[in-house]
Design an enzyme around this catalytic site. Structure first.
Site, PDB file in Angstrom:
ATOM      1  N   ILE A 177      19.228 -70.335 -35.690  1.00  0.00           N
ATOM      2  CA  ILE A 177      18.086 -71.006 -35.771  1.00  0.00           C
ATOM      3  C   ILE A 177      18.029 -71.382 -37.469  1.00  0.00           C
ATOM      4  O   ILE A 177      17.568 -72.397 -37.893  1.00  0.00           O
ATOM      5  CB  ILE A 177      16.869 -70.732 -35.389  1.00  0.00           C
ATOM      6  CG1 ILE A 177      15.849 -71.634 -35.226  1.00  0.00           C
ATOM      7  CG2 ILE A 177      16.346 -69.287 -35.882  1.00  0.00           C
ATOM      8  CD1 ILE A 177      15.964 -72.820 -34.271  1.00  0.00           C
ATOM      9  N   SER A 226      20.081 -60.518 -44.657  1.00  0.00           N
ATOM     10  CA  SER A 226      20.904 -60.653 -43.227  1.00  0.00           C
ATOM     11  C   SER A 226      21.856 -59.351 -43.269  1.00  0.00           C
ATOM     12  O   SER A 226      22.676 -59.328 -44.241  1.00  0.00           O
ATOM     13  CB  SER A 226      21.635 -61.864 -43.307  1.00  0.00           C
ATOM     14  OG  SER A 226      22.679 -62.093 -42.205  1.00  0.00           O
ATOM     15  N   ARG A 227      22.061 -58.793 -41.986  1.00  0.00           N
ATOM     16  CA  ARG A 227      22.819 -57.727 -42.051  1.00  0.00           C
ATOM     17  C   ARG A 227      24.298 -58.314 -42.247  1.00  0.00           C
ATOM     18  O   ARG A 227      25.226 -57.396 -43.081  1.00  0.00           O
ATOM     19  CB  ARG A 227      22.963 -57.088 -40.658  1.00  0.00           C
ATOM     20  CG  ARG A 227      22.034 -55.859 -40.511  1.00  0.00           C
ATOM     21  CD  ARG A 227      21.922 -55.415 -38.997  1.00  0.00           C
ATOM     22  NE  ARG A 227      21.817 -56.471 -38.095  1.00  0.00           N
ATOM     23  CZ  ARG A 227      21.899 -56.184 -36.865  1.00  0.00           C
ATOM     24  NH1 ARG A 227      21.496 -55.072 -36.202  1.00  0.00           N
ATOM     25  NH2 ARG A 227      21.553 -57.183 -35.933  1.00  0.00           N
ATOM     26  N   LYS A 239       9.281 -68.822 -33.355  1.00  0.00           N
ATOM     27  CA  LYS A 239       8.664 -68.590 -32.095  1.00  0.00           C
ATOM     28  C   LYS A 239       9.726 -67.907 -31.255  1.00  0.00           C
ATOM     29  O   LYS A 239      11.158 -68.051 -31.383  1.00  0.00           O
ATOM     30  CB  LYS A 239       8.275 -69.915 -31.325  1.00  0.00           C
ATOM     31  CG  LYS A 239       9.531 -71.045 -31.196  1.00  0.00           C
ATOM     32  CD  LYS A 239      10.219 -70.850 -29.832  1.00  0.00           C
ATOM     33  CE  LYS A 239      11.394 -71.598 -29.570  1.00  0.00           C
ATOM     34  NZ  LYS A 239      12.320 -71.174 -28.475  1.00  0.00           N
ATOM     35  N   ASP A 267      12.721 -69.009 -23.314  1.00  0.00           N
ATOM     36  CA  ASP A 267      12.785 -69.383 -24.835  1.00  0.00           C
ATOM     37  C   ASP A 267      12.995 -70.755 -25.202  1.00  0.00           C
ATOM     38  O   ASP A 267      12.104 -71.147 -26.084  1.00  0.00           O
ATOM     39  CB  ASP A 267      14.404 -68.482 -25.266  1.00  0.00           C
ATOM     40  CG  ASP A 267      14.521 -68.744 -26.671  1.00  0.00           C
ATOM     41  OD1 ASP A 267      13.724 -68.173 -27.690  1.00  0.00           O
ATOM     42  OD2 ASP A 267      15.182 -69.808 -27.254  1.00  0.00           O
TER      43      ASP A 267
END
Lengths: 308, 308
Positions: free
Chosen positions: A13, A35-36, A89, A167
């Site tokens: 997303i 971010s990992r 969301k 979702d």
């Protein structure tokens, strides 16, 4: 005054929507990413939010694009550091966990924005205005898509708190709760769980508005013939359809509106407005309906889901 | 001025608690009953609420003691008729359905009272005061009983909206949310469903208070050695136990309070106070936690439950 935003979570997303949309909005700039596993050219990259907060002068706001499980902790850390926070969301893995974040944002004098991107679709406001002036007889939602196409490799959506078919379904509920003149409440919920998964792949819901108007919703992740993202209302002023996720509006089959999707650009314009005044925009009703759907849900076990 | 109350639903909770408790409270009188199958000596008896509302001069208030499924419609009818309404716990089959009732009560200028009987247990207020002045390290709830003993023949508790083991467990949550200084939110939920039932027979929950204090809860309906209804808090001022559903309070094992259960008498005194001013007392947080527990719950299938 530019709002400098840091994104946490560089998944689908964020790459599909947040990063390109921020680039189109005047007054908003992407300056950092946490971010990992991934990084982004041209902005400061960190492994974790904690590490990024060590360089807090780089940004005023944080956009949380990680899965809902664990989002509370991230939001708590960002708000505590005095940053404005945008929540993808759903705003949390539970309803109750979001309320303390609101209180914290107020205490810190920063913004908290629980986004529902579908509410920024072009047909939503015209549909609301149409329904406000007509007598509604019934409402029917069909929200069907292919989970393999839209959620490739997203294992978290099948875990508790990942919502399964809700979702996408919560997008429909976010539109529904924005366009109806009266609040609705769930009266029936049938949930279909693949035998090997902890979240539903389909849901059939019935709501009431307390005034006798039936509202039905059919969510399904097993639709392979193309997306169906429609909300239809029968009214004394004709049949209204909010079609294609809100990009089109039809009345009695005639197209009244057909516009491209610029939902995320609108979200960031709104976020900049909120941040300018420390405003709070948190409406939990779509997530509340999903929680109620699990609470009242009758479970049906269906065929196992194997991604590939 | 006496508050004349009509009861709807003459099941176990009405006969065990409401009817005898009303008789002990000055200023409250039972004048009518609506029940499909049962009647009560000495008061006007009707088959349905609708029929009873045809004799509306008999009462000012309605106590809804029916199962949660379908309670919204009854509450809506009673409030619309201008009656004060008391809701047995849980206040609804969903969280969302209760909000419009609040709005309706305000519009009509009458009272709405969502009761949590365990909050009226004698140890609750002293426990709240104790915890307000101490540093809490951890909280543990054990709420275990024999469903066959406490819910004989109550098929509705196993249906969607009937809550299963959360029917007693929500009593613990109603105490928890009353005595803790900060709101908690669910972080983990494991639900055990008998293979032939739509509601859980056991639940293991973990909460956080956002400040690092762990709260755990263990609900079980398969306890046959006697009831365990305890909430234990480890604090810097000692180990607090709210025991026996709130009838006793212990600190470091020493009994500080031990009083008989007069919860429902206290409920009706409070209802009379509310009705005198058209007050609203609706706290949905216990039901919200249950909805969240279903939303975030990982389901485990266990041995079938057969009542006899």
């Amino acid at each position: 005054m530019t709002l400098r935003v840091a994104i946490v979570g560089l998944g689908k997303i964020a790459r599909d929507q947040h990063v390109p949309s921020i680039a189109t909005v005047e007054g908003v700039e992407l300056t950092a990413v946490a971010s990992r596993n991934a990084s982004l050219d041209g902005v400061a990259c960190f492994s974790t939010l904690d590490e990024m907060l060590g360089h807090a002068d780089l940004f005023e706001a944080v956009a949380l694009c990680t899965p809902p499980q664990g989002r509370h902790e991230l939001a708590h850390a960002a708000l505590s550091a005095g940053k404005h926070v945008l929540l993808e969301k759903p705003p949390g893995a539970t309803v109750s966990e979001v309320r303390p974040l609101e209180a914290l944002a107020r205490e810190k004098g920063v913004s908290l924005f629980a986004t529902w991107h579908s509410r920024f679709a072009p047909a939503v406001e015209p549909a609301r205005a149409f329904l406000a002036q007509s007598r509604i007889r019934s409402v029917r939602i069909e929200w069907k898509e292919d989970v393999r196409k839209w959620h490739p490799g997203q294992e978290w959506i099948w875990e508790p708190g990942g919502l399964g078919v809700f979702d996408p379904g919560i997008n429909a509920l976010s539109i529904l709760t924005a366009i109806l003149p009266r609040p609705v409440f769930l009266t029936k919920s049938d949930l279909s769980f693949p035998e090997n998964r902890a979240a539903p792949i389909a849901a059939a819901l019935a709501f009431s508005d307390g005034a006798g108007v039936p509202v039905e919703a059919d969510f399904d992740w097993r639709e392979t013939r193309g997306e169906i993202w429609n909300i239809m209302a029968e009214t004394d002023a004709g049949s209204l359809t909010v079609a294609d996720g809100g990009k089109r509006m039809l009345v009695d089959g005639q197209v009244r509106l057909d516009e491209p999707d610029r939902e995320y650009a609108a979200i960031y314009r709104r976020f900049a407005e909120l941040a300018a005044t420390g405003g709070i925009d948190v409406d939990l009703s779509p997530l509340q309906h999903v929680a109620d759907a699990f609470l009242l849900g009758r479970r049906h076990v269906v065929e196992a889901f194997v991604e590939s």
